[in-house]
Scaffold this motif. Structure first.
Motif, short mmCIF file in Angstrom:
data_model
loop_
_atom_site.label_atom_id
_atom_site.label_comp_id
_atom_site.label_asym_id
_atom_site.label_seq_id
_atom_site.Cartn_x
_atom_site.Cartn_y
_atom_site.Cartn_z
N ALA A 165 58.03 -5.03 50.40
CA ALA A 165 57.75 -6.14 51.31
C ALA A 165 56.78 -5.72 52.41
CB ALA A 165 59.05 -6.66 51.92
N MET A 166 56.90 -4.47 52.87
CA MET A 166 55.97 -3.98 53.90
C MET A 166 54.54 -3.93 53.34
SD MET A 166 58.35 -0.92 55.50
CE MET A 166 57.11 -0.25 56.60
N GLN A 167 54.39 -3.47 52.10
CA GLN A 167 53.04 -3.43 51.50
C GLN A 167 52.48 -4.84 51.35
OE1 GLN A 167 51.48 -0.82 51.37
NE2 GLN A 167 52.65 0.95 50.61
N GLU A 168 53.33 -5.77 50.93
CA GLU A 168 52.85 -7.15 50.74
C GLU A 168 52.54 -7.80 52.08
OE1 GLU A 168 56.06 -8.84 48.51
OE2 GLU A 168 55.65 -7.58 46.74
N ARG A 169 53.35 -7.50 53.10
CA ARG A 169 53.09 -8.06 54.43
C ARG A 169 51.78 -7.50 54.99
NH1 ARG A 169 56.37 -10.17 58.68
NH2 ARG A 169 57.86 -10.64 57.03
N HIS A 170 51.52 -6.20 54.73
CA HIS A 170 50.28 -5.59 55.20
C HIS A 170 49.08 -6.23 54.50
CE1 HIS A 170 48.05 -1.66 56.50
NE2 HIS A 170 47.55 -2.73 57.06
N ALA A 171 49.23 -6.51 53.20
CA ALA A 171 48.15 -7.18 52.47
C ALA A 171 47.86 -8.55 53.08
CB ALA A 171 48.53 -7.31 50.99
N ALA A 172 48.92 -9.26 53.46
CA ALA A 172 48.74 -10.56 54.09
C ALA A 172 48.07 -10.42 55.45
CB ALA A 172 50.09 -11.27 54.23
N LEU A 173 48.42 -9.35 56.18
CA LEU A 173 47.79 -9.10 57.48
C LEU A 173 46.29 -8.85 57.32
CD1 LEU A 173 50.28 -6.81 59.46
CD2 LEU A 173 49.49 -9.09 60.10
N ARG A 174 45.94 -8.06 56.27
CA ARG A 174 44.50 -7.80 56.06
C ARG A 174 43.73 -9.10 55.81
NH1 ARG A 174 46.67 -3.38 53.10
NH2 ARG A 174 46.34 -4.48 51.11
N GLU A 175 44.33 -10.01 55.07
CA GLU A 175 43.68 -11.29 54.83
C GLU A 175 43.54 -12.09 56.12
OE1 GLU A 175 42.22 -12.42 52.09
OE2 GLU A 175 42.62 -10.42 51.24
N GLN A 176 44.60 -12.01 56.93
CA GLN A 176 44.56 -12.72 58.21
C GLN A 176 43.51 -12.14 59.13
OE1 GLN A 176 48.40 -13.15 60.20
NE2 GLN A 176 47.38 -12.95 62.18
N TRP A 177 43.42 -10.80 59.16
CA TRP A 177 42.41 -10.17 60.02
C TRP A 177 40.99 -10.48 59.54
CZ3 TRP A 177 45.46 -4.95 59.65
CH2 TRP A 177 46.58 -5.02 60.51
N ARG A 178 40.86 -10.55 58.19
CA ARG A 178 39.54 -10.89 57.64
C ARG A 178 39.13 -12.29 58.08
NH1 ARG A 178 36.80 -8.39 53.83
NH2 ARG A 178 38.65 -7.20 53.19
N GLU A 179 40.08 -13.22 58.08
CA GLU A 179 39.78 -14.59 58.51
C GLU A 179 39.47 -14.66 60.00
OE1 GLU A 179 43.07 -16.97 57.38
OE2 GLU A 179 42.77 -16.69 55.21
N ASP A 180 40.10 -13.78 60.79
CA ASP A 180 39.84 -13.77 62.23
C ASP A 180 38.39 -13.36 62.52
OD1 ASP A 180 42.42 -14.51 62.65
OD2 ASP A 180 43.14 -12.49 63.16
N GLY A 181 37.83 -12.48 61.71
CA GLY A 181 36.44 -12.08 61.83
C GLY A 181 36.10 -11.25 63.04
N TRP A 213 37.49 -7.99 63.47
CA TRP A 213 37.84 -6.59 63.28
C TRP A 213 36.79 -5.90 62.40
CZ3 TRP A 213 41.41 -5.10 66.48
CH2 TRP A 213 42.40 -6.01 66.89
N PRO A 214 36.55 -4.61 62.63
CA PRO A 214 35.60 -3.87 61.79
C PRO A 214 36.15 -3.69 60.37
CG PRO A 214 36.71 -2.39 63.30
CD PRO A 214 37.09 -3.77 63.72
N GLU A 215 35.26 -3.23 59.47
CA GLU A 215 35.62 -3.12 58.06
C GLU A 215 36.77 -2.15 57.83
OE1 GLU A 215 35.54 -4.15 54.14
OE2 GLU A 215 34.47 -5.06 55.82
N LYS A 216 36.83 -1.08 58.62
CA LYS A 216 37.90 -0.11 58.44
C LYS A 216 39.28 -0.74 58.67
CE LYS A 216 35.64 4.33 59.18
NZ LYS A 216 35.64 5.59 59.92
N VAL A 217 39.37 -1.69 59.59
CA VAL A 217 40.64 -2.40 59.83
C VAL A 217 40.99 -3.23 58.60
CG1 VAL A 217 41.81 -4.15 61.21
CG2 VAL A 217 40.39 -2.42 62.33
N LEU A 218 39.98 -3.86 58.00
CA LEU A 218 40.21 -4.73 56.85
C LEU A 218 40.58 -3.92 55.61
CD1 LEU A 218 37.27 -7.26 57.37
CD2 LEU A 218 39.60 -7.32 58.27
N GLN A 219 40.27 -2.62 55.61
CA GLN A 219 40.61 -1.76 54.48
C GLN A 219 41.85 -0.89 54.76
OE1 GLN A 219 37.07 0.47 53.60
NE2 GLN A 219 35.90 -1.34 52.97
N MET A 220 42.43 -1.04 55.94
CA MET A 220 43.57 -0.22 56.35
C MET A 220 44.76 -0.45 55.40
SD MET A 220 45.44 -0.11 60.09
CE MET A 220 46.39 -1.61 59.87
#
Length: 801
Positions: free
Chosen positions: A607-623, A625-632
């Motif tokens: 669940a933590m991995q899936e929640r982190h994946a959802a966070l990356r999508e959310q951060w990508r939509e926020d626009g 954060w740098p690329e390293k955050v989106l690949q974290m």
């Protein structure tokens, strides 16, 4: 001893001391309340309940009530009544009636000086009554009574009831009660009985105690008779007529010598309660048959038989109420008017020699044969009434004296425990009920049983043995102490709930905290050894990431990330051990034990991995954060085993944490995941425990290794969460595990071919810097080139953490 354990024990001792203090205080208060008389009204009501629970008792004694009722009052006319009528009643009851005894609960005191009084008729009535009393002197008991309240003898002019407990009880100073005088009684004629109630002991409207005796050793009895003499003969005490004392005699005579009477100056006598005196008369006993032995009054019936009556405060008798008035016993009652009218009819029939009428009347009078008669006022207007345990509405008080007679006749005396036993019963019941109420559910039920059982026991004991056990004080004390103890317990438990929630609310899920609180189990703190599942997580490339972000941005990012991760594992009842920068250390299975902690840890990791994946999508939509955050990405290592759990640190500062080899292995799994290019690595112990809970997992065996710092090998596995292409992952697993078996067997060529085949299907190759297939293929190439490791057993020994 750790300081926190010391304080916990100290707190327990303080709380136990508080409970003990409450129990003792409650007992002391109720003992004082009971002894001070403040509970008298309740005590008397409870005494009435005892009688009602026991019920009336049928007796074999032969008692008949002759009622001075409204019809009789109408028949005799206005007061003062002609005492000749009472003489006629006594003559009828004791003559043709053949009664054994007649006790008269009417005080034939001296007449007042009203101008409406026919003194000549009154004197004749008294004289006639006196003749009847003298004729049946061994069968008649006349009432005497003190007026006013029970008190000391301070006021000589008032008629007071002298009692031993007043502290100045003295037969030489005791006032004589209001009583019949000459010519109704004489020095050796007429037996008197005290009609008073011991109001101080009865402590309420129901008369429960009567004074057994009053002693005299003074001229007062002679003065009473002299007063009757002068009034009866209309003598005036003046210079020519006055009492003359000579030695131990007092003489009163007229100047012309036509009247002269000599009486003893001092008379030593004892008056008994009306019911007791009636008992003595009914059994042909005199005062010499009675002896006082401390708190016992003994009646010597014969050489073989002695009745011992327990005295309360060395003077009073507690009445055992056998019956009420007009209740189930069905008292034999006859109107005094009917006795008078039938006595008149009997005399007329005798004069007329009417044998038929004589036979009928004699048969009617036979109902009194060998009976004990209690004659008293029953008309409520005469106000000689009081309630009984069986009658709330006041009834004729003559019933009281009949029940005193029945108490002595039956030997069923009321017994009471000593003040010491009473105090002990208060303390023991309070301690028992309060202590049981502090226990578990069954003990609390037992406390209610003990409480109700004692009440029932009190009533049963009274019904079976006439023993009065204390009830109000013990029950009141037990109830009070229990209520306060429970309130303190509830307050303590509420404090404990708050303490646990405050202590663990930031580390474990609210549902787990509630379970800990509701189960009434303290967390097992302080070096407890238990099987747990440890989870370590870390952010990949956090150091380079932190270089690109401003401090406030980094804090905002990590707060969001850590908050989401914490919420995720707390949903599975995971406990936060600590944050170490971007890393999270979590335990499952403590501080509140759960059996499926391994399964919970695996679900939490996915669940933590899936929640982190959802966070990356959310951060990508926020626009923003740098690329390293989106690949974290997050790496997680998990292991299940025995660890030491508790507060670790110094006495000044400590932390609730876990330590041990199994915890270290979980940390090595997290760091080792980087070498294999995986993001969730678990040990065989965790996987096997999770699968036993029927948990559906997507996984593959990675390797068999000895991590740095350990000597024993462990099999490690990768878990795939829903963010992977699971179809591709299953294809990779089949090829990889086949190649892995060849690898374990030392067949490097076939293993290499297998790993190269599985490499194309690796589900994480899009983002992982390396894959397990690539890592193990490289090892195979190295072993083919440089030769196999010495004594190869399929275990790879890791050189780094």
């Amino acid at each position: 001893m750790p300081k926190w354990i010391y304080f916990r024990k100290l707190k327990g001792l303080k709380q136990s001391g508080l409970y003990a203090l409450l129990v003792l205080a409650s007992s002391a208060v109720w003992i004082v309340l009971g002894s001070s008389g403040l509970l008298d009204g309740i005590d008397q009501e409870v005494m009435r309940w005892r009688y009602l629970a026991r019920g009336e008792i049928e007796t074999k004694d032969n008692i008949v009530y002759v009622d001075l009722d409204a019809e009789t009052v109408s028949y005799m006319g206005h007061r003062p009544w002609d005492r000749r009528e009472f003489g006629r009643v006594l003559a009828a009851l004791l003559g043709p009636g053949g009664a054994r005894t007649v006790a008269v609960d009417i005080i034939f005191s001296k007449y007042g000086a009203s101008t409406m009084l026919d003194l000549d008729r009154a004197r004749k009535g008294d004289f006639f009554l006196g003749q009847i009393v003298e004729k049946y002197k061994d069968k008649v008991v006349l009432a005497a009574a003190y007026t006013g309240v029970i008190n000391t003898l301070a006021a000589e002019s008032a008629d007071r009831l002298p009692l031993i407990r007043d502290g100045n009880y003295d037969p030489e100073t005791n006032t004589f009660p209001e009583a019949p005088t000459f010519p109704i009684i004489n020095l050796d004629v007429g037996r008197l009985g005290i009609a008073n109630v011991d109001e101080a002991l009865s402590r309420g409207p129901i008369p429960l105690f009567v004074p057994a005796f009053i002693e005299f050793d003074s001229p007062r009895y002679s003065f009473l008779l002299m007063d009757g003499l002068t009034r009866h003969f209309s003598l005036v005490l003046n210079e020519e007529l006055r009492p003359a004392v000579l030695g131990d005699q007092v003489t009163i005579q007229s100047s012309d010598g036509w009247f002269s009477k000599q009486l003893p100056l001092n008379t030593k006598t004892t008056l008994f309660s009306l019911g007791l005196e009636a008992f003595l008369v009914a059994h042909g006993l005199g005062r010499t048959a009675v002896e006082f032995e401390g708190s016992t009054l003994s009646i010597r019936m014969s050489e073989e038989e002695t009745i011992r009556i327990p005295l309360v405060q060395s003077q009073s008798i507690e009445v055992n109420w056998f019956e009420g008035w007009d209740t189930s016993q069905g008292n034999e009652r006859v109107s005094m008017r009917e006795v008078l009218e039938r006595a008149d009819a009997l005399a007329k029939a005798a004069n007329a020699n009417d044998t038929s009428t004589l036979k009928t009347l004699r048969e009617w009078f036979s109902q009194f044969n060998d009976k004990v008669i209690f004659l008293g006022p029953v008309d409520p207007q005469l106000k000689d009434i009081a309630p009984t345990p069986f009658n709330r509405v006041p009834v004729p008080k003559v019933l009281l004296h009949a029940n005193v007679f029945r108490t002595i006749e039956s030997g069923e005396f009321i017994l009471r425990v000593s003040s010491l036993v009473s105090a002990l019963s208060v303390l023991l019941l309070t301690v028992g009920v309060a202590c049981l109420a502090l226990g578990n559910r069954w003990l609390r039920i037992c406390s209610v049983g003990v409480f109700i059982g004692y009440i029932g026991f009190v009533f049963v004991v009274f019904s079976s043995s006439n023993l009065v056990l204390p009830l109000v004080s013990p029950v009141g004390s037990a109830l009070t102490a229990t209520i306060f103890v429970i309130l303190i317990r509830i307050g303590s438990e509420e404090w404990q709930r708050r303490r646990i929630k405050n202590l663990f609310g930031a580390y474990v899920s609210p549902s787990l905290v509630n379970d800990m609180v509701e189960s009434h189990r303290d967390p097992e703190l302080g070096g407890t050894e238990a099987e747990v599942t440890a989870l370590f997580s870390d952010v990949e490339g956090f150091s380079s990431l932190s270089e690109e972000l401003k401090p406030n941005e980094l804090v905002a990012l990590m707060n969001e990330y850590l908050g989401e991760m914490t919420e995720t594992f707390q949903a599975e009842q995971g406990t936060l051990d600590k944050y170490i920068g971007d890393a999270i250390v979590t335990m499952f299975g403590m501080p509140y034990p759960v059996d499926d902690h391994a399964a919970r840890a695996c679900r939490s990791a996915l669940a933590m991995q899936e929640r982190h994946a959802a966070l990356r999508e959310q951060w990508r939509e926020d626009g923003k954060w740098p690329e390293k955050v989106l690949q974290m990405r997050t790496r997680i290592g998990i292991n299940t085993g025995v660890a030491v759990i508790g507060n670790m640190g110094s006495e000044m500062r400590f932390n609730y944490t876990m330590m041990g080899d199994s915890v270290n292995l979980a940390a090595r799994c997290e760091s080792g995941a980087k070498s294999y290019g995986v993001y969730t690595m678990v040990t065989a112990s965790t996987l096997e425990a999770a699968l036993r809970e029927n948990l559906e997992l997507h996984y593959r065996k990675l390797d068999r290794v000895v991590v740095k710092g350990r000597s024993r090998p462990v099999e490690i596995y990768e878990l795939w969460d829903a963010s992977y292409d699971l179809t591709k992952a299953r294809s990779c697993r089949a090829k990889y595990e086949q190649a892995l078996q060849a690898y374990f067997d030392g067949d490097w060529e076939n293993a290499l071919l297998g790993f190269e085949a599985s490499s194309a299907d690796e589900p994480g190759q899009e983002f992982a810097p390396i894959t397990p297939s690539e890592l193990l293929a490289e090892r195979c190439r190295e072993f083919i080139k440089n030769g196999s490791p010495e004594n190869w057993d399929g275990v790879y020994r890791m050189k780094t953490k």
